[in-house]
Design a protein around this motif. Structure first.
Motif, mmCIF file in Angstrom:
data_model
loop_
_atom_site.group_PDB
_atom_site.id
_atom_site.type_symbol
_atom_site.label_atom_id
_atom_site.label_comp_id
_atom_site.label_asym_id
_atom_site.label_seq_id
_atom_site.Cartn_x
_atom_site.Cartn_y
_atom_site.Cartn_z
ATOM 1 N N GLN A 1 0.827 -1.214 0.000
ATOM 2 C CA GLN A 1 0.000 0.000 0.000
ATOM 3 C C GLN A 1 0.860 1.262 0.000
ATOM 4 O O GLN A 1 0.571 2.229 -0.707
ATOM 5 C CB GLN A 1 -0.914 0.021 1.244
ATOM 6 N N THR A 2 1.939 1.217 0.811
ATOM 7 C CA THR A 2 2.826 2.381 0.857
ATOM 8 C C THR A 2 3.395 2.676 -0.526
ATOM 9 O O THR A 2 3.393 3.818 -1.003
ATOM 10 C CB THR A 2 4.002 2.122 1.838
ATOM 11 N N ILE A 3 3.884 1.569 -1.127
ATOM 12 C CA ILE A 3 4.460 1.776 -2.462
ATOM 13 C C ILE A 3 3.393 2.300 -3.415
ATOM 14 O O ILE A 3 3.647 3.234 -4.207
ATOM 15 C CB ILE A 3 5.072 0.460 -2.998
ATOM 16 N N LEU A 4 2.209 1.735 -3.341
ATOM 17 C CA LEU A 4 1.135 2.171 -4.243
ATOM 18 C C LEU A 4 0.864 3.655 -4.077
ATOM 19 O O LEU A 4 0.742 4.394 -5.060
ATOM 20 C CB LEU A 4 -0.139 1.353 -3.957
ATOM 21 N N HIS A 5 0.807 4.073 -2.805
ATOM 22 C CA HIS A 5 0.554 5.497 -2.574
ATOM 23 C C HIS A 5 1.643 6.352 -3.176
ATOM 24 O O HIS A 5 1.379 7.389 -3.807
ATOM 25 C CB HIS A 5 0.428 5.792 -1.079
ATOM 26 N N GLU A 6 2.896 5.911 -2.974
ATOM 27 C CA GLU A 6 3.978 6.711 -3.528
ATOM 28 C C GLU A 6 3.883 6.749 -5.044
ATOM 29 O O GLU A 6 4.079 7.795 -5.661
ATOM 30 C CB GLU A 6 5.349 6.172 -3.103
ATOM 31 N N VAL A 7 3.584 5.575 -5.639
ATOM 32 C CA VAL A 7 3.454 5.535 -7.105
ATOM 33 C C VAL A 7 2.384 6.510 -7.568
ATOM 34 O O VAL A 7 2.553 7.236 -8.548
ATOM 35 C CB VAL A 7 3.129 4.102 -7.600
ATOM 36 N N GLN A 8 1.242 6.526 -6.796
ATOM 37 C CA GLN A 8 0.176 7.454 -7.206
ATOM 38 C C GLN A 8 0.607 8.918 -7.079
ATOM 39 O O GLN A 8 0.314 9.762 -7.927
ATOM 40 C CB GLN A 8 -1.094 7.179 -6.393
ATOM 41 N N GLU A 9 1.335 9.206 -5.976
ATOM 42 C CA GLU A 9 1.893 10.552 -5.824
ATOM 43 C C GLU A 9 2.778 10.907 -7.002
ATOM 44 O O GLU A 9 2.701 11.979 -7.603
ATOM 45 C CB GLU A 9 2.758 10.631 -4.552
ATOM 46 N N LEU A 10 3.684 9.949 -7.324
ATOM 47 C CA LEU A 10 4.632 10.203 -8.405
ATOM 48 C C LEU A 10 3.895 10.380 -9.728
ATOM 49 O O LEU A 10 4.284 11.202 -10.560
ATOM 50 C CB LEU A 10 5.644 9.053 -8.499
ATOM 51 N N LYS A 11 2.815 9.619 -9.905
ATOM 52 C CA LYS A 11 2.032 9.768 -11.132
ATOM 53 C C LYS A 11 1.485 11.190 -11.233
ATOM 54 O O LYS A 11 1.529 11.828 -12.283
ATOM 55 C CB LYS A 11 0.885 8.756 -11.159
ATOM 56 N N ASP A 12 0.978 11.703 -10.099
ATOM 57 C CA ASP A 12 0.481 13.088 -10.105
ATOM 58 C C ASP A 12 1.593 14.066 -10.428
ATOM 59 O O ASP A 12 1.393 15.042 -11.165
ATOM 60 C CB ASP A 12 -0.137 13.442 -8.748
ATOM 61 N N GLN A 13 2.809 13.800 -9.875
ATOM 62 C CA GLN A 13 3.927 14.670 -10.207
ATOM 63 C C GLN A 13 4.251 14.645 -11.691
ATOM 64 O O GLN A 13 4.533 15.656 -12.320
ATOM 65 C CB GLN A 13 5.175 14.259 -9.413
ATOM 66 N N LEU A 14 4.176 13.428 -12.232
ATOM 67 C CA LEU A 14 4.417 13.291 -13.676
ATOM 68 C C LEU A 14 3.412 14.131 -14.460
ATOM 69 O O LEU A 14 3.756 14.779 -15.459
ATOM 70 C CB LEU A 14 4.309 11.827 -14.112
ATOM 71 N N LEU A 15 2.166 14.085 -13.976
ATOM 72 C CA LEU A 15 1.140 14.882 -14.652
ATOM 73 C C LEU A 15 1.528 16.347 -14.635
ATOM 74 O O LEU A 15 1.417 17.068 -15.630
ATOM 75 C CB LEU A 15 -0.213 14.673 -13.960
#
Lengths: 474, 417
Positions: free
Chosen positions: B108-122
Motif C-alpha cells: 500500500q505504501t508503495i502504491l501510494h507513492e506511485v500514485q503521488e509520483l504519477k500526479d507529479q508526472l502529470l
C-alpha cells in the motif's frame, strides 16, 4: 575762298563731338555694373564740303558724331540663351528633386525602409508566441506606423505636385508679362529707329528681358531688315513686333488629366517646350514626381494585397478566418493609400497567425500563418510587369530618385559652368573696361583741350585781322 | 581677349561660390558624420546601406528568436529531467514491489507513492513556459493531459482538434465546408463526424483507423472518450509525391502526419457524393525562424513524449493493486525502463537543439558585427580624411580671398592724377 569763321566752326564741331564722346564715356563708366548693359562707342566721321568753294579739293569742315554704336555680339547672345534654357531646366530639377529626397529620407532610421524593418520584426516576434497580446499589439502598432509613413510620403509627393502646378501658373503669368514688355519695347525701338534715332539702351533692355525669358522657355529670336523683332517659342510666335501671344495654364475637363500649358491665341494648342524652367516643372510633375508617387502606390498596394492574401488563409484567436489586414484605397488619386483595418486596430486578436481553428475559438499557439506572413518578405511579387521582392522594389525606387537627383546636380553644375563661360565672352565683347574708358577719357580730354586750343588760336588770328589790321596812322 | 574688371570680379565670385559650396558640403558631412545623407550623394552606396540595414535587422531578429527558443528549451529540459528522476524512483519502486516478500502494508505504501509520483508526472507533463503549456503543440492555452473520473491520465480531448486540418485543394464534386469532407468508397460507415487516425505507414501500405464521434445522446451516458467505434482499414496502398501522400486517389494527406493529430470528416451522404479532397494534417510543431529559410521546431509533442509513460505507470499501478509480482518483474519493469530511455532520447534531442541554437546566436552576433562594420564603411564619414579636406578647403578659400582683394581694386582711375 571760305568763311573766316570756318575755323571756329570746325573747333565748335570738335567740341561737340568730343563732349559727346566724353558723355558716352561717362555713360559707360556709370553703367559699368548695370546688368545687361552693352558699352557704347561714339563713331566720329570727318565732314567735308561737297562743292569746291573755289578750290580744287574737298574742304574738310571738322568732325561729327555719325553714330553711337552698341557693341554687342548676337551670336553669343543666341548661345547664351540656349545654354541658359538648359540651365533653367536643370536647376529647377535639382531643387525639386532635393525636396523629393527629403520626403523619403533614406538611408536613415526613420524612413519607410526602417519602419518596414520594424514591421517585419514585429511579425517575427509574433511567430514566436502567437498567443501573446503584447506581440499582437506591437504588430498592430508597427503596421499603423507603416501605413502612416507611407501615406505621409504620398501626401508630401502630392503636395510637391500641387506646388509645381502653382509655380507653373506663376511662371506662365511672368512669361506673359515679359512678352508684353518686349512687345512694347519693340514698338518704341521701331518708332525711334525709323526716325533715324539709335536706341541702344532700349535694345539692351529688350535683350535683358529675352535673356530672362530664355531661362523659362527655350526660344529663338529674329530681327529682319526693317527691325521687326520676333520671339519664337516652341515653333509658335510669342512676340512679333508690337503683338504678343498669351500662354495659359489650363485645367482639363477630365479630372484624371493634369492641367496643360496651352496657347490661348492658337486655339489651345499645347506649348511645345524642350528646355527651360517651365518644361522642367512639367517633367517633374508628370515624369518624375508623378512616377515616384505611382511607384510608391504600386509598392504599397502590391505588398498589401499579397499580405492580405496570406492573412486570409489563416485564422485568428477567435477561430475566425483572417479578414483583410490592410484596407487599400480604391481611389487612385487619394494619398491615403493604405490603412490598417479598423477591426484589427480595435482588436489585435483578429490578426490571423494560425492555420487552424477549433469550434470554440482559435488555436493560440499555432504560428504557421505568422511564419507564412514573415516569409512574404522573401517572395517575388508582381509589381506591374516586374517581379521583385518588396524590399528590392522600394530600394529600386529610392535608387532611381538618387540617380535622378544626382544627374540634376551634375547637369546644373556643368550648365552653370557653360553659361558662365558664354557670359564671360559676352562681357568680354560688351562689357565696360574701366581702364579702357579712362584711357578714352584722357584721349577725349586732350582732344577737347586741343580743339579749344584751335579755337583760341583762330580767335587770336581773327583778332589780329580785326583789331590789328589797318591801324597804321590811327 | 578683351578683359574687363567686371569679368575678373565675376570670375572671382564664381570661384568663391564654388569654394564655399565645397566648404559647406564638407561641413555638412562632418557635422552629420555621414558620408551619405541623401541618395544622390551616392546612389549605389545608399542602396547598399539600405540593404545592409535590412540584413542587420534580420540578423538581430534571428538572434532574438534563437535566444527565446533557448529559454523555451531550458524549461523543456527541466521538465524532462524531473520526469527522468521520477521514472528512476518508479524504477526502484517497481523492483522493490517485484520482490514477493512484501507485506500488504508495504505494498500500500508503495502504491501510494506511485500514485503521488504519477500526479507529479502529470504536473511535469503540464509544465508551462511563462503562460504557455510546453507540450500541447499549438494549444498552448490548454493543458495536454488531464485526469479523468476514473483516475486515468489521458490526453486532453480539447487538444484532439477536429479542425487540425487544412484544405489544400478540392477536385470533382466533393463538398467542403469547414471540416466537412465527403469521401467515396468507404464501407461500413454511418453518417456522422469521424476521425481518421494514421496508425502506421510503411512499405507503401497504410493502416488507418476511423473513429466515430459520439452523438449527443451517447455522450450523456458515459463520460469517456469522445471518439469511439474504431474501424481499422489496413493495406491501403499509397504513393509518395514530394510531400504528399496519395491514397487510392481518394485520400491525400501531407507527409508530416503523426498519429497524434487527426482530422475529422463529416460524412453526410456516403453513397451519392464523391470527389477527392486534399488536406493536410497538423503536425503541431512550433517552428521559429533561425535564418531566411531555416526553421527549427522548439517544442516537443506531449502525446509523443508522455502518453506511453502514463500508460506504463498506470500498468504499474494496476499490477500493484493486483499484487501481480510476475507482471511487476516482467513487462511492467521492462516498460518503466523503456520509458526512462524514451525520456533520455528526448533529453538528448533537446540538448542537440539547444546547441544548434547557441551556435546560431554566436553566428548572428559575429555576422552582426561584420555587417555593421560594412555599413559604417559605406555610410559613415572617414573623420580624419574629412577633417583634413576641410582644412584644405579652408586654406584655399582664405588664399583666394587674399589674392582676390589684390586683383580687384586698382584701375587706371586710381593712377590718374
Amino acid at each position: 575762298m571760305y568763311s573766316s569763321f570756318l575755323g571756329i566752326e570746325i573747333g565748335k564741331r570738335g567740341l561737340f563731338a568730343h563732349q559727346r564722346a566724353q558723355n558716352t564715356v561717362s555713360h559707360n563708366v556709370n553703367n559699368a555694373n548695370t546688368p545687361g548693359y552693352s558699352r557704347q562707342r561714339v563713331i566720329n566721321e570727318s565732314i567735308y564740303t561737297r562743292y569746291g568753294a573755289g578750290v580744287q579739293w574737298q574742304v574738310g569742315t571738322g568732325v561729327k558724331v555719325s553714330d553711337v554704336n552698341r557693341i554687342r555680339d548676337d551670336f553669343s547672345d543666341m548661345q547664351f540663351r540656349n545654354e541658359n534654357s538648359a540651365l533653367g531646366y536643370w536647376h529647377i530639377q535639382r531643387d525639386v528633386l532635393k525636396q523629393v529626397e527629403a520626403v523619403f529620407n533614406e538611408p536613415s532610421d526613420i524612413g519607410i525602409s526602417a519602419v518596414f524593418n520594424d514591421f517585419w520584426k514585429s511579425i517575427e516576434t509574433l511567430s514566436k508566441d502567437a498567443s501573446s497580446q503584447e506581440a499582437r499589439e506591437t504588430v498592430k502598432e508597427s503596421a499603423v506606423t507603416l501605413t502612416t509613413t507611407i501615406n505621409h510620403a504620398a501626401k508630401q509627393l502630392s503636395d510637391i505636385q500641387k506646388d509645381i502646378n502653382y509655380r507653373i501658373s506663376v511662371k506662365v503669368d511672368e512669361i506673359n508679362s515679359i512678352a508684353k514688355q518686349i512687345a512694347q519695347i519693340n514698338a518704341e525701338i521701331q518708332e525711334l529707329e525709323i526716325s533715324g534715332v539709335a536706341a541702344p539702351d532700349l535694345r539692351d533692355k529688350r535683350d535683358l528681358l529675352v535673356d530672362e525669358l530664355s531661362g523659362y522657355v527655350d526660344l529663338t529670336t529674329y530681327e529682319d531688315e526693317n527691325g521687326l523683332f520676333t520671339v519664337n517659342v516652341g515653333g509658335a510666335i510669342l512676340v512679333k513686333g508690337n503683338d504678343c501671344a498669351t500662354m495659359e495654364f489650363k485645367e482639363s475637363t477630365d479630372p484624371d488629366e493634369t492641367p496643360k500649358i496651352v496657347w490661348k491665341d492658337y486655339g489651345d494648342a499645347p506649348v511645345n517646350l524642350i528646355r527651360g524652367e517651365l518644361k522642367a516643372l512639367e517633367d517633374l510633375r508628370d515624369e518624375k514626381v508623378g512616377k515616384y508617387l505611382e511607384d510608391l502606390r504600386t509598392f504599397a498596394t502590391t505588398f498589401a494585397e499579397a499580405f492580405n492574401k496570406v492573412h486570409g488563409e489563416g485564422y485568428d484567436l477567435y477561430g475566425e478566418k483572417g479578414q483583410d489586414f490592410f484596407v487599400i484605397n480604391e481611389d487612385d488619386n487619394s494619398t491615403e493609400i493604405l490603412q490598417v483595418k479598423s477591426d484589427i486596430v480595435n482588436d489585435p486578436s483578429k490578426i490571423a497567425a494560425a492555420k487552424t481553428y477549433t469550434e470554440n475559438g482559435g488555436v493560440p499557439g499555432d504560428n504557421r500563418n505568422a511564419l507564412a506572413l514573415s516569409d512574404l518578405r522573401n517572395e517575388m511579387l508582381k509589381f506591374g510587369d516586374r517581379e521583385a521582392t518588396v524590399d528590392d522594389f522600394y530600394g529600386a525606387l529610392v535608387s532611381k530618385i538618387g540617380v535622378d537627383s544626382r544627374e540634376a546636380k551634375r547637369m546644373t553644375e556643368s550648365q552653370y559652368f557653360m553659361v558662365s563661360q558664354i557670359n564671360e565672352r559676352r562681357k568680354s565683347i560688351s562689357g565696360v573696361s574701366l581702364d579702357e574708358e579712362m584711357t578714352n577719357m584722357i584721349l577725349n580730354q586732350h582732344a577737347y583741350t586741343a580743339a579749344v586750343r584751335t579755337i583760341t588760336t583762330i580767335d587770336e588770328m581773327i583778332d589780329t585781322v580785326v583789331n590789328r589790321m589797318g591801324i597804321v596812322g590811327r | 581677349m578683351r578683359v574687363t574688371q567686371n569679368m575678373i570680379a565675376e570670375s572671382f565670385m564664381r570661384n568663391m561660390y564654388q569654394n564655399l559650396s565645397r566648404l559647406g558640403e564638407k561641413n555638412d558631412q562632418i557635422s552629420s558624420q555621414k558620408r551619405i545623407s541623401r541618395p544622390s550623394d551616392d546612389p549605389v552606396g545608399a542602396a547598399l546601406a539600405m540593404r545592409l540595414r535590412r540584413q542587420l535587422a534580420a540578423m538581430d531578429q534571428y538572434k532574438s528568436n534563437a535566444e527565446d527558443a533557448i529559454t523555451w528549451l531550458k524549461d523543456t529540459e527541466a521538465a524532462l529531467t524531473n520526469t527522468g528522476d521520477i521514472l528512476h524512483r518508479l524504477n526502484d519502486l517497481t523492483i522493490q514491489a517485484a520482490n514477493g516478500t512484501l507485506t500488504e502494508e508495504d505494498r500500500q505504501t508503495i502504491l501510494h507513492e506511485v500514485q503521488e509520483l504519477k500526479d507529479q508526472l502529470l504536473q511535469e507533463a503540464n509544465s508551462t513556459h511563462v503562460d504557455r503549456y510546453l507540450f500541447s503543440g499549438y494549444h498552448v492555452d490548454k493543458q495536454p493531459f488531464i485526469k479523468n473520473k476514473t483516475g486515468e491520465i489521458v490526453l486532453n480531448p480539447e487538444i484532439k482538434n477536429p479542425n487540425d486540418v487544412r484544405i489544400l485543394g478540392v477536385e470533382g464534386d466533393a463538398i467542403t465546408d469547414k471540416n466537412q469532407f465527403i469521401i467515396d468508397e468507404i464501407e461500413g460507415l454511418e453518417p456522422g463526424k469521424y476521425m481518421l487516425e494514421v496508425v502506421s505507414m510503411n512499405d507503401n501500405k497504410l493502416t488507418v483507423k476511423f473513429y466515430r464521434q459520439k452523438t449527443k445522446e451517447e455522450m450523456e451516458e458515459e463520460d469517456t472518450d469522445l471518439w469511439v467505434d474504431p474501424i481499422t482499414i489496413t493495406d491501403i496502398p499509397y504513393t509518395e509525391d514530394n510531400n504528399t501522400v496519395n491514397i487510392n486517389g481518394n485520400l491525400k494527406f501531407g507527409k508530416n502526419t503523426t498519429k497524434y493529430f487527426k482530422l475529422t470528416l463529416q460524412l453526410d451522404n456516403v453513397e451519392t457524393q464523391n470527389g477527392t479532397v486534399t488536406f493536410e494534417i497538423t503536425p503541431g510543431d512550433m517552428n521559429y525562424h533561425l535564418g531566411r529559410n531555416d526553421l527549427m521546431p522548439v517544442n516537443l509533442q506531449g502525446p509523443e513524449v508522455f502518453e506511453d509513460i502514463f500508460k506504463n505507470v498506470e500498468a504499474l499501478e494496476e499490477a500493484l493493486k493486483a499484487n501481480d509480482s510476475s507482471n511487476l518483474s516482467g513487462d511492467v519493469l521492462k516498460n518503466i525502463k523503456g520509458s526512462l530511455n524514451h525520456v533520455l532520447k528526448y533529453r538528448s534531442q533537446v540538448g542537440a537543439r539547444s546547441k544548434r541554437l547557441e551556435m546560431t546566436v554566436n553566428k548572428m552576433e559575429s555576422s552582426y558585427v561584420d555587417y555593421t562594420d560594412l555599413l559604417s564603411k559605406t555610410e559613415d564619414l572617414d573623420m580624419a580624411k574629412a577633417a583634413t579636406e576641410l582644412k584644405m578647403e579652408e586654406s584655399v578659400y582664405r588664399a583666394a580671398l587674399a589674392i582676390g582683394s589684390r586683383i580687384i581694386q586698382p584701375n587706371l582711375a586710381d593712377f590718374l592724377s
